[in-house]
Design a protein around this motif. Sequence first.
Motif: not given
Length: 163
Positions: A75-104
């Motif tokens: 698809g268009p370049q805009d969708d690829r950029v949006r998707y990369e940002s989406f995945v980056s946000y997911l990884l950041y959210a998980c990074e924060e959750a896994l750090a805050a709730f260690r062992g959960s």
Amino acid sequence: MSQPNVSWWQKYGTLAQMAQATVALLGFVAILLQINTISVNNREASARQIYLGFTDLAFRNPKFAMPDYEQIKAGPQDDRVRYESFVSYLLYACEEALAAFRGSTEWKASCDYEVRNHLPFICEKVAAEPAFLTTYATNTQQWIEASLQRAGAAPPDCKLRKS
């Protein structure tokens, strides 16, 4: 001249003074524990807010939440950029959750579930730009690498193994 026989408590203070010092020390310890509890609670609340933000983003972008990665790549370049940002946000959210709730196990399971559909993209991104993973904490890097291995996603094709 000889010194009068002085008891230890007379030398160091009365019982009331010792009790007062003990109570003050216990109060100081209680304050330190309270500060630590507040810090932990803030970290957990922040992680929840970030993950909630990701959930809202996924709700508003279902084509990225359950991606057809081949279609996004074509698809268009805009969708690829949006998707990369989406995945980056997911990884950041998980990074924060896994750090805050260690062992959960619940938070780890949630993140494992969410990231699975995005592993082909992450695999290709890491293969093309190895520095991509270095933008995340060491624990997150290890979690992503383990997720890629469990799913059998490896360059050059980066396809998920059928499970």
